[in-house]
Write an enzyme that holds these catalytic residues in place. Structure first.
Site, PDB file in Angstrom:
ATOM      1  CB  CYS A   4      -0.997   0.264   0.819  1.00 41.57           C
ATOM      2  SG  CYS A   4      -1.695  -1.397   1.604  1.00 41.57           S
ATOM      3  CG  HIS A  31      -3.121   3.596   2.444  1.00 37.47           C
ATOM      4  ND1 HIS A  31      -4.417   3.121   0.700  1.00 37.47           N
ATOM      5  CD2 HIS A  31      -2.959   2.370   3.436  1.00 37.47           C
ATOM      6  CE1 HIS A  31      -4.424   1.640   1.534  1.00 37.47           C
ATOM      7  NE2 HIS A  31      -3.710   0.969   2.479  1.00 37.47           N
ATOM      8  CG  ASN A  56      -7.034  -1.028   2.142  1.00 38.35           C
ATOM      9  OD1 ASN A  56      -6.305  -0.331   0.157  1.00 38.35           O
ATOM     10  ND2 ASN A  56      -6.120  -1.503   2.741  1.00 38.35           N
TER      11      ASN A  56
HETATM   12  O1  UT7 Z   1      -3.371  -1.697   3.905  1.00 42.02           O
HETATM   13  C1  UT7 Z   1      -3.281  -1.711   5.001  1.00 42.02           C
HETATM   14  C2  UT7 Z   1      -4.164  -3.157   5.200  1.00 42.02           C
HETATM   15  N1  UT7 Z   1      -5.385  -3.451   6.713  1.00 42.02           N
HETATM   16  C3  UT7 Z   1      -5.323  -2.403   7.443  1.00 42.02           C
HETATM   17  O2  UT7 Z   1      -5.392  -0.857   7.058  1.00 42.02           O
HETATM   18  C4  UT7 Z   1      -6.018  -3.024   8.099  1.00 42.02           C
HETATM   19  C5  UT7 Z   1      -6.210  -2.774   9.576  1.00 42.02           C
HETATM   20  N2  UT7 Z   1      -7.232  -3.022  10.511  1.00 42.02           N
HETATM   21  C6  UT7 Z   1      -8.479  -3.218  10.670  1.00 42.02           C
HETATM   22  O3  UT7 Z   1      -8.692  -1.868   9.472  1.00 42.02           O
HETATM   23  C7  UT7 Z   1      -9.313  -3.569  11.226  1.00 42.02           C
HETATM   24  O4  UT7 Z   1      -9.374  -4.375  12.304  1.00 42.02           O
HETATM   25  C8  UT7 Z   1     -10.772  -4.782  11.023  1.00 42.02           C
HETATM   26  C9  UT7 Z   1     -11.681  -3.530  10.070  1.00 42.02           C
HETATM   27  C10 UT7 Z   1     -10.068  -6.129   9.909  1.00 42.02           C
HETATM   28  C11 UT7 Z   1     -11.217  -5.321  11.354  1.00 42.02           C
HETATM   29  O5  UT7 Z   1     -12.055  -4.008  12.714  1.00 42.02           O
HETATM   30  P1  UT7 Z   1     -11.404  -4.645  14.588  1.00 42.02           P
HETATM   31  O6  UT7 Z   1     -12.825  -4.065  15.249  1.00 42.02           O
HETATM   32  O7  UT7 Z   1     -10.519  -4.748  14.552  1.00 42.02           O
HETATM   33  O8  UT7 Z   1     -12.576  -6.031  14.334  1.00 42.02           O
HETATM   34  P2  UT7 Z   1     -11.503  -7.558  15.638  1.00 42.02           P
HETATM   35  O9  UT7 Z   1     -10.644  -8.280  14.407  1.00 42.02           O
HETATM   36  O10 UT7 Z   1     -11.156  -6.795  16.513  1.00 42.02           O
HETATM   37  O11 UT7 Z   1     -13.044  -7.934  15.520  1.00 42.02           O
HETATM   38  C12 UT7 Z   1     -13.827  -7.596  16.635  1.00 42.02           C
HETATM   39  C13 UT7 Z   1     -14.724  -8.204  16.061  1.00 42.02           C
HETATM   40  C14 UT7 Z   1     -14.867  -9.830  15.813  1.00 42.02           C
HETATM   41  O12 UT7 Z   1     -15.465 -10.828  16.821  1.00 42.02           O
HETATM   42  P3  UT7 Z   1     -15.549 -11.173  18.220  1.00 42.02           P
HETATM   43  O13 UT7 Z   1     -13.956 -12.177  18.600  1.00 42.02           O
HETATM   44  O14 UT7 Z   1     -15.564 -10.332  19.168  1.00 42.02           O
HETATM   45  O15 UT7 Z   1     -16.604 -12.156  18.692  1.00 42.02           O
HETATM   46  C15 UT7 Z   1     -14.724 -10.428  14.493  1.00 42.02           C
HETATM   47  O16 UT7 Z   1     -14.920 -12.007  14.282  1.00 42.02           O
HETATM   48  O17 UT7 Z   1     -15.415  -8.523  14.681  1.00 42.02           O
HETATM   49  C16 UT7 Z   1     -16.338 -10.584  14.151  1.00 42.02           C
HETATM   50  N3  UT7 Z   1     -15.763  -9.281  12.709  1.00 42.02           N
HETATM   51  C17 UT7 Z   1     -16.254  -9.252  12.499  1.00 42.02           C
HETATM   52  N4  UT7 Z   1     -17.856  -9.029  12.367  1.00 42.02           N
HETATM   53  C18 UT7 Z   1     -18.649  -8.970  11.343  1.00 42.02           C
HETATM   54  C19 UT7 Z   1     -14.578  -9.186  12.126  1.00 42.02           C
HETATM   55  N5  UT7 Z   1     -14.808  -9.005  10.802  1.00 42.02           N
HETATM   56  C20 UT7 Z   1     -16.224  -8.906  10.406  1.00 42.02           C
HETATM   57  C21 UT7 Z   1     -17.288  -8.805   9.419  1.00 42.02           C
HETATM   58  N6  UT7 Z   1     -18.364  -8.639  10.015  1.00 42.02           N
HETATM   59  N7  UT7 Z   1     -16.418  -8.375   8.358  1.00 42.02           N
END
Ligand code: UT7
Length: 330
Positions: free
Chosen positions: A116, A257, A287
């Site tokens: 990225c 980004h 993204n």
């Molecule tokens: O170019 C660089 C690339 N990457 C990034 O910039 C990504 C950086 N990370 C993020 O943007 C975030 O970490 C995400 C959007 C990917 C995830 O958001 P988060 O607030 O960090 O969620 P999390 O991974 O802490 O997950 C929270 C909960 C989990 O459930 P439990 O374990 O609390 O029951 C996940 O399983 O949300 C769940 N979850 C979802 N729920 C609904 C994860 N993905 C999803 C989804 N829909 N798509």
């Protein structure tokens, strides 16, 4: 020898027609529009058609950038394409673009791999060749078809990524205050496993087994990448301003980004940027990795959010882990 500035002389971008909305994703994985919008700010992304590829998106964006710069492709001295989804493993997307832009003469053309952060890496690279007098006009492109490497069974990644391309023509201007005035490029390989595509390279070549195990898809530890991103983006912004002795009020626009609205908000708020000084189009494209910054920059320019004479800061981070910023006087 006069100072030679590396000026952003024209920008262009292109996205495929097909939209993949949050409602569409609700039918594919266990997710909801509400969750995606709240956690990321994304509402839809674009997906390449079967007859589109990274090269074809790059070509459209490049042609628009050349048109904006009022420059014919024959005047180019170098082509840099930042991508993690190249046209083919070899030859490079840049060579494909050289042929399809009908440049008409041989030149240096290469792909740049910094995920990225790739476009900002490319811009900083172009600035070196312009600054030392060896090139007059360089095309820098960021283009991706991430839909070809995203696992649409993995809700942790498939909601984030989309396809698109952006491009800029960087031209030499003698003794000008404009141009790329400072940059920072960085990487830390310790974080390599946080965001990667495990197979398809030399460590795990493509095999029936690697495909069956879905190892050709992008894998991400979202939470860890998130933490790193907020910290790195804040630090990068701080240093990008300090390098040119700028305060937030001197900067017309931050073009980050587009990875997650929450990451962008958190870093830019910490650095004292009001919302109107931060360009956002993540809601419409998600993204798009290396395409993200040039796609945002082109939209910002065309919407009049920044223009000649303005200070802008480009900032990105991604797989590697890598990060990059450029402080630019347009
Ligand atoms: O170019 C660089 C690339 N990457 C990034 O910039 C990504 C950086 N990370 C993020 O943007 C975030 O970490 C995400 C959007 C990917 C995830 O958001 P988060 O607030 O960090 O969620 P999390 O991974 O802490 O997950 C929270 C909960 C989990 O459930 P439990 O374990 O609390 O029951 C996940 O399983 O949300 C769940 N979850 C979802 N729920 C609904 C994860 N993905 C999803 C989804 N829909 N798509």
């Amino acid at each position: 020898m006069p100072h030679i500035a590396a000026v952003i002389n024209g920008t262009g971008s292109f996205v495929p027609q097909r939209r993949l909305t949050n409602a569409d994703l609700e039918k594919m994985v266990d997710t909801s529009d509400e969750w995606i919008v709240q956690r990321t700010g994304i509402r839809e992304r674009r997906i390449a058609a079967a007859d589109e590829s990274t090269g074809t998106l790059a070509l459209e964006a490049a042609q628009r950038a050349l048109e904006a710069a009022q420059l014919s492709a024959e005047k180019l001295d170098m082509i840099i394409v930042a991508t993690l989804t190249p046209e083919t493993p070899t030859p490079s997307t840049a060579c494909w673009l050289h042929e399809n832009l009908r440049v008409g003469h041989p030149l240096a053309a290469f792909d740049l791999g910094a995920a990225c952060s790739g476009f900002v890496y490319g811009l900083a690279t172009a600035a070196q060749f312009i600054g030392n007098g060896s090139c007059r006009n360089i095309l820098v492109v960021g283009a991706e078809t991430l839909s070809r490497v995203v696992d649409y069974q993995d809700r942790g990644t498939c909601i984030l990524f989309g396809d698109g391309a952006g491009a800029a023509v960087i031209s030499a201007v003698e003794n000008s205050p404009r141009g790329v005035r400072a940059f920072e490029l960085g990487s830390d390989g310790k974080g390599g496993a946080l965001l990667n595509i495990p197979a398809g390279g030399s460590r795990t070549p493509t095999s029936a087994e690697s495909v069956q195990n879905r190892l050709h898809y992008l894998k991400m530890n979202g939470r860890e990448v998130y933490k790193f991103a907020v910290h790195q983006m804040t630090t990068c912004l701080q240093r990008a301003m300090a390098a040119c002795q700028l305060a937030p009020q001197d900067v017309r626009l931050v073009v980050p980004h587009q990875m997650n609205q929450r990451i962008i908000d958190s870093a830019t708020e910490k650095m004292g940027f009001p919302k109107e000084k931060v360009f956002i189009n993540i809601d419409r494209y998600g993204n798009t990795s290396a395409a993200s910054v040039p796609l945002a920059l082109d939209e910002a320019v065309r919407q009049g959010r920044c223009g000649p004479g303005d200070w802008i800061i480009l900032v990105a981070f991604g797989a590697g882990l890598t990060w990059a910023s450029a402080t630019v006087r347009l």
